[in-house]
Design a protein around this motif. Structure first.
Motif, PDB file in Angstrom:
ATOM      1  N   VAL A  79     -47.568 -50.097  -6.785  1.00  0.00           N
ATOM      2  CA  VAL A  79     -46.177 -49.420  -6.405  1.00  0.00           C
ATOM      3  C   VAL A  79     -45.254 -50.287  -5.444  1.00  0.00           C
ATOM      4  O   VAL A  79     -44.231 -50.192  -5.711  1.00  0.00           O
ATOM      5  N   TRP A  80     -46.119 -50.770  -4.448  1.00  0.00           N
ATOM      6  CA  TRP A  80     -45.290 -51.370  -3.641  1.00  0.00           C
ATOM      7  C   TRP A  80     -44.707 -52.607  -4.368  1.00  0.00           C
ATOM      8  O   TRP A  80     -43.656 -53.116  -3.855  1.00  0.00           O
ATOM      9  N   GLN A  81     -45.238 -53.331  -5.190  1.00  0.00           N
ATOM     10  CA  GLN A  81     -44.578 -54.364  -5.792  1.00  0.00           C
ATOM     11  C   GLN A  81     -43.764 -54.037  -6.987  1.00  0.00           C
ATOM     12  O   GLN A  81     -42.735 -54.688  -7.183  1.00  0.00           O
ATOM     13  N   GLN A  82     -43.811 -53.023  -7.492  1.00  0.00           N
ATOM     14  CA  GLN A  82     -42.998 -52.641  -8.739  1.00  0.00           C
ATOM     15  C   GLN A  82     -41.708 -51.812  -8.342  1.00  0.00           C
ATOM     16  O   GLN A  82     -40.922 -51.892  -9.200  1.00  0.00           O
ATOM     17  N   THR A  83     -41.725 -51.192  -7.221  1.00  0.00           N
ATOM     18  CA  THR A  83     -40.793 -50.445  -6.911  1.00  0.00           C
ATOM     19  C   THR A  83     -39.343 -50.950  -7.074  1.00  0.00           C
ATOM     20  O   THR A  83     -38.238 -50.727  -7.322  1.00  0.00           O
ATOM     21  N   GLY A  84     -39.389 -52.575  -6.322  1.00  0.00           N
ATOM     22  CA  GLY A  84     -38.299 -53.087  -6.365  1.00  0.00           C
ATOM     23  C   GLY A  84     -37.398 -53.407  -7.665  1.00  0.00           C
ATOM     24  O   GLY A  84     -36.411 -53.458  -7.845  1.00  0.00           O
ATOM     25  N   PHE A  85     -38.256 -53.522  -8.833  1.00  0.00           N
ATOM     26  CA  PHE A  85     -37.843 -53.775 -10.107  1.00  0.00           C
ATOM     27  C   PHE A  85     -37.086 -52.412 -10.806  1.00  0.00           C
ATOM     28  O   PHE A  85     -36.254 -52.829 -11.092  1.00  0.00           O
ATOM     29  N   ALA A  86     -37.819 -51.563 -10.574  1.00  0.00           N
ATOM     30  CA  ALA A  86     -37.296 -50.077 -11.023  1.00  0.00           C
ATOM     31  C   ALA A  86     -35.587 -50.035 -10.016  1.00  0.00           C
ATOM     32  O   ALA A  86     -34.757 -49.675 -10.773  1.00  0.00           O
ATOM     33  N   MET A  87     -35.782 -50.078  -9.098  1.00  0.00           N
ATOM     34  CA  MET A  87     -34.566 -50.241  -8.195  1.00  0.00           C
ATOM     35  C   MET A  87     -33.402 -51.106  -8.855  1.00  0.00           C
ATOM     36  O   MET A  87     -32.346 -50.617  -8.920  1.00  0.00           O
ATOM     37  N   VAL A  88     -33.652 -52.315  -9.278  1.00  0.00           N
ATOM     38  CA  VAL A  88     -32.607 -53.154  -9.958  1.00  0.00           C
ATOM     39  C   VAL A  88     -32.210 -52.613 -11.042  1.00  0.00           C
ATOM     40  O   VAL A  88     -30.934 -52.446 -11.203  1.00  0.00           O
ATOM     41  N   ILE A  89     -33.264 -51.867 -11.899  1.00  0.00           N
ATOM     42  CA  ILE A  89     -32.586 -51.242 -13.145  1.00  0.00           C
ATOM     43  C   ILE A  89     -31.851 -50.080 -12.918  1.00  0.00           C
ATOM     44  O   ILE A  89     -30.773 -49.740 -13.668  1.00  0.00           O
ATOM     45  N   TYR A  90     -32.042 -49.384 -11.988  1.00  0.00           N
ATOM     46  CA  TYR A  90     -31.120 -48.257 -11.795  1.00  0.00           C
ATOM     47  C   TYR A  90     -29.991 -48.718 -11.117  1.00  0.00           C
ATOM     48  O   TYR A  90     -28.996 -47.970 -11.279  1.00  0.00           O
ATOM     49  N   LEU A  91     -30.019 -49.658 -10.205  1.00  0.00           N
ATOM     50  CA  LEU A  91     -28.591 -49.911  -9.604  1.00  0.00           C
ATOM     51  C   LEU A  91     -27.855 -50.419 -10.685  1.00  0.00           C
ATOM     52  O   LEU A  91     -26.644 -50.296 -10.750  1.00  0.00           O
ATOM     53  N   ALA A  92     -28.150 -51.174 -11.619  1.00  0.00           N
ATOM     54  CA  ALA A  92     -27.397 -51.538 -12.871  1.00  0.00           C
ATOM     55  C   ALA A  92     -26.901 -50.329 -13.841  1.00  0.00           C
ATOM     56  O   ALA A  92     -25.705 -50.463 -13.876  1.00  0.00           O
ATOM     57  N   GLY A  93     -27.980 -49.417 -13.847  1.00  0.00           N
ATOM     58  CA  GLY A  93     -27.343 -48.212 -14.649  1.00  0.00           C
ATOM     59  C   GLY A  93     -26.186 -47.232 -13.740  1.00  0.00           C
ATOM     60  O   GLY A  93     -25.320 -47.223 -14.088  1.00  0.00           O
ATOM     61  N   LEU A  94     -26.425 -47.339 -12.484  1.00  0.00           N
ATOM     62  CA  LEU A  94     -25.504 -46.575 -11.430  1.00  0.00           C
ATOM     63  C   LEU A  94     -24.235 -47.162 -11.465  1.00  0.00           C
ATOM     64  O   LEU A  94     -23.183 -46.650 -11.265  1.00  0.00           O
TER      65      LEU A  94
END
Lengths: 431, 316
Positions: free
Chosen positions: B190-205
């Motif tokens: 979770v610690w390592q992968q959260t940043g990746f999800a964050m970037v995808i959601y930032l692109a979506g937002l």
């Protein structure tokens, strides 16, 4: 049309070029033993490396090249953790080195019996047969033919940091299990120290621990136990000695013999603990004593055998040729490689290899004077031949030893029981 | 109605008009291919076939053999699969695989989305924070895992902190604890992968029109209502991508387990991926390992297909 024909030819050329280049690259990757012609004085040697220190194989190969002008040995140093896989893959692909470091017995990919049964090893001559330690024949031979040349003898038991032990009030290594538990309490009471260090998360170490204890509980009474298990005359679960072995580990845990957090510790816990003196004793091969002496300046390390259950029981140990050399059956440079093996069999080279490994020479053990060396505590065991080969070298596959190593960790965490561990070892044996 | 008919007519014309052009283009394309351009692609196609499909197919074939990785082998039919299904340790590995995959997907996406929402617009330090949160993604999983291994070590910082605050009784070998070890692995993932999800959601937002959110705010909706009824529907494609990648990566998690626990204690953190490696390469049961790999591939395929269906439904 002219243009079309030219472009057509170019297309074919462009299509063929990558394939040709690819074929050349692949053939370049795959030929280590096949590049030399018959009669060449050159050959290749594969061996495992685990540290930055020069391997004894490299040392001796360089010495051989210096002693025999015109000979070139191509050295293939392979990381220790992938050596077994690399060796078996190369043999399977038909591009193994001419000479390889092998290990006696069966199981993993670089074991002599495993490779010989698959037809990958060339039988060796009487010189190699003469070097097989007494009682180790089944680890080197199939149908009377020898497939590995033993290099040195390694004793597997305990390595004691004598300097730290004296400081903790332990003046001599215990001679029975009651003494072990008593010393554990003494050391634990001295504050922050433990009598033994265990890498519970490292299967090879937990396996070595159980095997060292089993030397007196199982093999002292019945040195041919492995053969009986092969003949299905006994089982792990049905042998009281194996039950006593695993119960001893539980008793040691309960007595505080191991360092805190032993169940999740790795090999680094052993190195750190024993060199700093926070733990006094480790389980493992005798060669580790030499390595520790280099790492921990000022400490004296001795090789010990794990004590029997009572002082009236026989002192017994594990000693076998852990390292050997074998010849690739598909080698095109067999003559050159055999000359190297003959040279390696000479006593001078045997001593050089043993000294570099911190192990014992493969010949003349009975006449060897071990007094004053770190082998002095096990001198009588070695001289009297009160030992068997490391147990798993005679087990049919790697899964049995893995079940033992994993099972011991489970005993430390409470996930498994003595009976369930032994049952899983039997299941692995019979698979 | 009238305008609709007109539209249909126009659409029909548009549909009919390009017909001859497309035929011409098609003929031209066929001609180009016919003159040999597909030869140009052939080496690449052959390499892809050899590496991806032939190698995988051969690997799959060994699932039905008793090959040890060396020497000869025999066909054993479905024996390897029967053995897997009858082995409780492999069922535990399957359970761990699913736990880590779905556990990481749920936590990573919730936390990643929350961070993305927080760092989307207003916060002044958002660019620095985005870099900080994304940093673990670019690090090697092995390097990250070894750092966490030190943190979880009995002599590591967690136990040192516990000792310093008088909670010595809470000290334990975190990675040697059969209950906590799998959670430790999950924490690292979770610690390592959260940043990746964050970037995808930032692109979506970034694609969500501010006017719509402002209009909803003027209509008196609460923050939660705006998120649930406006923002989340607008970023559904991002949710689909992030969860699909998360599940596929979670199902094949390997590096972190090998570095942290090596599947221990006593098999408590084994997954199908670690078992494939151990059986095929450490224990010389190549056929058995290949069967495990085939099962893992089938599971990944099933979840990928399900995820594709979900995505298609969202788009419609």
């Amino acid at each position: 049309m002219t243009q079309h024909r030219r472009s057509h030819a170019q297309r074919i050329g462009l299509f063929a070029a990558p394939l040709a280049v690819g074929a050349l690259v692949l053939s370049g990757c795959s030929s280590t033993s096949g590049t030399s012609t018959d009669g060449s004085q050159s050959f290749s040697l594969s061996y495992a490396v685990s540290t930055g220190v020069e391997s004894p194989f490299e040392t001796l190969a360089k010495a051989y090249m210096a002693a025999t002008p015109g000979v070139t040995i191509t050295l293939n140093a392979v990381p220790n953790d992938s050596f077994s896989q690399t060796t078996s893959t190369q043999f399977q692909a038909g591009n193994g080195s001419d000479v390889i470091e092998s290990q006696p017995g069966s199981g993993a990919g670089q074991r002599i019996i495993t490779l010989a049964k698959a037809g990958f090893l060339e039988p060796l001559d009487d010189g190699a047969t003469a070097l097989i330690p007494s009682g180790n024949e089944s680890l080197f031979q199939i149908d009377g033919k020898t497939y590995g040349q033993a290099l040195s003898i390694s004793f597997v038991g305990n390595i004691l940091n004598q300097t730290a032990a004296t400081a903790a009030g332990i003046t001599s290594f215990p001679t029975d299990f009651t003494g072990v538990l008593a010393d554990c309490k003494t050391v634990a009471a001295s504050g922050g120290k433990s009598m033994f260090v265990l890498a519970g998360a490292a299967g090879p170490n937990t396996g070595a621990t159980a095997s060292s204890i089993a030397a007196t509980r199982v093999y002292a009474e019945d040195p041919t136990w492995n053969q009986e298990r092969t003949d299905k005359k006994t089982t792990f679960a049905g042998t009281q000695g194996w039950k006593d072995t695993l119960q001893a580990i539980i008793d040691m845990k309960d007595a505080g013999c191991f360092q805190s957090g032993a169940e999740g510790a790795g090999f680094d816990a052993i190195t750190n603990g024993i060199t700093t003196g926070t733990t006094l004793t480790m389980f493992g091969p005798s060669g580790a004593a030499a390595d520790l002496a280099k790492a921990g300046a000022g400490n004296t390390y001795t090789v010990e055998a794990f004590p029997p259950a009572t002082s009236s029981d026989k002192a017994f140990g594990l000693a076998s040729a852990n390292y050997s050399l074998s010849l690739n059956a598909a080698s095109k440079n067999k003559d050159a490689a055999k000359k190297f093996l003959d040279w390696m069999a000479e006593p001078a080279q045997s001593k050089t290899f043993a000294d570099a490994q911190g192990s014992l020479p493969v010949t003349g053990l009975a006449d060897l004077d071990l007094s004053g060396t770190n082998y002095a505590p096990v001198s009588e065991i070695v001289k009297s031949g009160s030992y068997v080969a490391f147990p798993n070298t005679g087990w049919p596959n790697s899964a049995v030893y893995d079940a033992l190593g994993t099972g011991v960790q489970g005993l430390l965490t409470g996930q498994t029981t003595v009976d369930s561990v032994l049952a899983s070892m039997d299941a692995a044996w019979d698979q | 109605m009238h305008s609709g008919t007109e539209a249909n007519t126009v659409a029909g014309q548009q549909h009919r008009t390009p017909g001859p052009d497309r035929k011409t283009r098609s003929r031209r394309a066929r001609g180009v291919v016919g003159f040999g351009h597909w030869w140009w692609a052939l080496p690449g196609v052959l390499v892809v076939l050899a590496i991806h499909y032939v190698a995988t197919g051969v690997g799959g074939f060994f699932a039905f053999t008793n090959w040890t990785g060396i020497g000869s082998f025999q066909l054993v039919g479905l024996a390897n699969f029967q053995k897997i299904l009858g082995d409780p340790s492999k069922i535990l590995a399957l359970g761990n695989t699913l736990f880590l995959a779905f556990g990481s997907v749920v936590i990573v996406n919730i936390v990643g989305l929350a961070i993305a929402l927080a760092l989307n617009r207003t916060l002044k330090s958002r660019y620095i924070l985005r870099v900080l949160f994304f940093m673990p993604v670019v690090l090697s999983p092995l390097a990250v895992s070894y750092i966490w291994k030190f943190i979880f070590d009995f002599n590591g910082p967690i136990n040192a902190i516990l000792k310093s605050v008088g909670l010595e009784s809470w000290q334990k070998s975190w990675l040697g604890d059969p209950t906590f070890a799998i959670w430790a692995v999950l924490i690292v993932i979770v610690w390592q992968q959260t940043g990746f999800a964050m970037v995808i959601y930032l692109a979506g937002l970034a694609g969500v029109p501010t006017e719509v959110e402002e209009a909803a705010a003027i209509d008196g909706t609460t923050l939660w209502q705006r998120f649930w009824h406006v923002t989340l529907p607008a970023i559904r494609p991002a949710v689909a991508i992030s969860t699909t990648l998360g599940i596929v990566n979670g199902l094949r998690v390997f590096d972190q387990i090998m570095a942290l626990t090596n599947g221990g204690p006593a098999g408590a953190t084994e997954t199908l991926a670690t078992q494939v490696y151990k059986q095929a390469f450490s224990l010389a049961n190549f056929g058995y390992g290949a069967a495990l790999a085939l099962i893992l591939s089938a599971i990944i395929l099933v979840f990928a297909v399900i995820q594709q269906r979900v995505t298609r439904g969202t788009e419609s």
